[in-house]
Design a protein around this motif. Sequence first.
Motif, PDB file in Angstrom:
ATOM      1  N   THR A  21      25.899  36.934  51.399  1.00 32.01           N
ATOM      2  CA  THR A  21      26.045  35.997  52.515  1.00 32.01           C
ATOM      3  C   THR A  21      27.536  35.866  52.802  1.00 32.01           C
ATOM      4  O   THR A  21      28.350  35.767  51.876  1.00 32.01           O
ATOM      5  N   THR A  22      27.891  35.927  54.073  1.00 34.77           N
ATOM      6  CA  THR A  22      29.319  35.984  54.410  1.00 34.77           C
ATOM      7  C   THR A  22      29.581  35.193  55.683  1.00 34.77           C
ATOM      8  O   THR A  22      28.776  35.203  56.614  1.00 34.77           O
ATOM      9  N   LYS A  23      30.680  34.479  55.694  1.00 37.93           N
ATOM     10  CA  LYS A  23      30.968  33.557  56.795  1.00 37.93           C
ATOM     11  C   LYS A  23      31.393  34.315  58.051  1.00 37.93           C
ATOM     12  O   LYS A  23      32.182  35.252  57.993  1.00 37.93           O
ATOM     13  N   ALA A  44      34.932  36.187  58.115  1.00 32.34           N
ATOM     14  CA  ALA A  44      36.173  35.620  57.589  1.00 32.34           C
ATOM     15  C   ALA A  44      36.727  36.443  56.434  1.00 32.34           C
ATOM     16  O   ALA A  44      37.941  36.537  56.260  1.00 32.34           O
ATOM     17  N   GLU A  45      35.859  37.078  55.661  1.00 32.25           N
ATOM     18  CA  GLU A  45      36.300  37.772  54.453  1.00 32.25           C
ATOM     19  C   GLU A  45      36.615  39.247  54.704  1.00 32.25           C
ATOM     20  O   GLU A  45      37.523  39.803  54.097  1.00 32.25           O
ATOM     21  N   PHE A  46      35.820  39.903  55.548  1.00 30.81           N
ATOM     22  CA  PHE A  46      35.911  41.364  55.669  1.00 30.81           C
ATOM     23  C   PHE A  46      36.346  41.842  57.049  1.00 30.81           C
ATOM     24  O   PHE A  46      36.313  43.032  57.320  1.00 30.81           O
ATOM     25  N   ARG A  61      37.659  45.687  56.218  1.00 34.03           N
ATOM     26  CA  ARG A  61      38.381  45.562  54.956  1.00 34.03           C
ATOM     27  C   ARG A  61      38.031  46.619  53.920  1.00 34.03           C
ATOM     28  O   ARG A  61      38.899  47.060  53.174  1.00 34.03           O
ATOM     29  N   ASP A  62      36.757  46.996  53.841  1.00 33.67           N
ATOM     30  CA  ASP A  62      36.401  47.947  52.778  1.00 33.67           C
ATOM     31  C   ASP A  62      35.961  49.311  53.293  1.00 33.67           C
ATOM     32  O   ASP A  62      35.533  50.154  52.515  1.00 33.67           O
ATOM     33  N   PHE A  64      37.617  51.801  54.090  1.00 32.61           N
ATOM     34  CA  PHE A  64      38.386  52.924  53.554  1.00 32.61           C
ATOM     35  C   PHE A  64      37.697  53.568  52.357  1.00 32.61           C
ATOM     36  O   PHE A  64      37.791  54.783  52.158  1.00 32.61           O
ATOM     37  N   PRO A 226      32.200  46.703  48.149  1.00 32.08           N
ATOM     38  CA  PRO A 226      31.680  45.348  47.935  1.00 32.08           C
ATOM     39  C   PRO A 226      30.632  44.868  48.938  1.00 32.08           C
ATOM     40  O   PRO A 226      29.818  44.027  48.582  1.00 32.08           O
TER      41      PRO A 226
ATOM     42  N   ASN B  17      34.590  32.363  51.507  1.00 30.56           N
ATOM     43  CA  ASN B  17      33.875  32.859  52.682  1.00 30.56           C
ATOM     44  C   ASN B  17      32.835  33.936  52.400  1.00 30.56           C
ATOM     45  O   ASN B  17      32.361  34.583  53.333  1.00 30.56           O
ATOM     46  N   HIS B  18      32.506  34.150  51.132  1.00 29.99           N
ATOM     47  CA  HIS B  18      31.586  35.250  50.822  1.00 29.99           C
ATOM     48  C   HIS B  18      30.887  34.980  49.505  1.00 29.99           C
ATOM     49  O   HIS B  18      31.468  34.365  48.605  1.00 29.99           O
ATOM     50  N   GLY B  19      29.656  35.430  49.397  1.00 32.13           N
ATOM     51  CA  GLY B  19      28.956  35.234  48.139  1.00 32.13           C
ATOM     52  C   GLY B  19      27.690  36.043  48.047  1.00 32.13           C
ATOM     53  O   GLY B  19      27.409  36.915  48.863  1.00 32.13           O
ATOM     54  N   SER B 230      32.358  40.882  44.260  1.00 31.02           N
ATOM     55  CA  SER B 230      32.688  42.220  44.776  1.00 31.02           C
ATOM     56  C   SER B 230      31.948  43.347  44.061  1.00 31.02           C
ATOM     57  O   SER B 230      31.975  44.479  44.518  1.00 31.02           O
TER      58      SER B 230
END
Lengths: 284, 284
Positions: A21-23, A44-46, A61-62, A64, A226, B17-19, B230
Amino acid sequence: MEMREMDLWYTEKQTKNHGITTKINKTLYHDKSEFQTLDVIETAEFGNMLVLDGMVMTTDRDEFVYHEMITHVAMNTHPNPKRVLVVGGGDGGAIREILRYPSVEQAVLAEIDGKVIEASKQFFPKIAGGLDDPRVDIQVADGIQHVRDNKGKYDVILVDSTEPVGPAVGLFQKPFYEEIYEALKEDGIMVAQTESPWFNRDLIRQVFRDISNTFPITRLYTASIPTYPSGLWSFTIGSKKYDPLAVDEAKLHRFDTRYYRPELHKALFSLPAFVLELLQPEGE
Amino acid sequence: MEMREMDLWYTEKQTKNHGITTKINKTLYHDKSEFQTLDVIETAEFGNMLVLDGMVMTTDRDEFVYHEMITHVAMNTHPNPKRVLVVGGGDGGAIREILRYPSVEQAVLAEIDGKVIEASKQFFPKIAGGLDDPRVDIQVADGIQHVRDNKGKYDVILVDSTEPVGPAVGLFQKPFYEEIYEALKEDGIMVAQTESPWFNRDLIRQVFRDISNTFPITRLYTASIPTYPSGLWSFTIGSKKYDPLAVDEAKLHRFDTRYYRPELHKALFSLPAFVLELLQPEGE
């Protein structure tokens, strides 16, 4: 007066009983194509996140990790890759990595869903940036048919597919690997993304067996992603001639990459026991 | 009449912001100690799950990774570990792995919270099973004080801590590593769990620098743990004499493990570029 923003979270059930779950800061895009639903959300995170049929495909973000790792292990094993095919991969990330190799004369993208390409160009310019390169031939077409129609053409083929549901089911089956074998030159090499060693164990076993029965050299490696189920992802190589474990690491191409390094090339194949057991003929 | 079960999910914000979110069959245990809240839940995907202060500590399904990986890299690097200390680790998983080594005469567990030990014995018998072994000395005590009081005693020290909040903050600080150095014999080796290379980059940089400034040999490796933030986790070794990269893999102990293998021992230290950059003096 207090003003409060709506608290939006994107939750993906990666298995029936577990997920992430991600904002979300905002939703940027929603569409349906002939093949799937497409969403782009700003998290918000990625950063920006591409979601197809409710499954995360890539994030700023991930990304790559996935794009470097589906590309460089096979590309850097082949001594002189000139013609390269990506099946799927409409976001353009694998193409971007392929174009780093000076030997590449032509990189063909066979993506069945043109809307993925358009969404990536609009919302993921750093990922899709290579798609305008003159060496790139974009074919909005069924990758299976493209492979069938191009025998003996390619040095390297990357199967950069979605999950094995819907349009991608055929990309995880033995007849497809046999047609890839035919589409490769006599010293060609293929790699496919092959899901999570935690959650897709039967699939990995089957794919490894099928590729082993098609190619003389078969190898599996993993990478940490992730936003993908379990955070661990596998890739399977089938090769006609070149063994990734037989390269001279000192002679490998070195690029400005953030995950893959030549020093990692061989170590990638030293697998944890619970992954290695997927490759044994009898299984667990 | 249709009967429906309540649909319970446990959601852990691993960052702001993530989980992860995971389906619960039932809650088994809830308590508060002097130090933290303790919960045990039965999940559909991972079996029983131990949660301390709202953070997953271990689960039936993936505990083998953490417990094997915090133990065997250091233990198999030391040629003859007799006296071993675990700081934290009240679930007993590291102790279980330590006891596999025939050279071990004494394994001390310095766990500050006796309720963790009791909960683990009750709900995680396979993890806690070794705690009744006669070689084990369980001390419900502050690990920092125990280290301070036992100079020159240990061959190997494992820092099996919770996250660096609350009671565990001191376990991530340089004075503690200096006291561990003193508590080790002249050829001793330590290892600490050091969080996620994706989400705890500043912490890893700082810990690696601090351990490098305390021990002549410092090494970092990672492992895939799906229920941890992650999915990728790091461990940092500080060693007075033995270099994990200098072992003869053919002579390492081989156990019936599911993640660690002797063939993985050296390859673990071949890190992805985005992890390696955490170990550079200047950082990114």
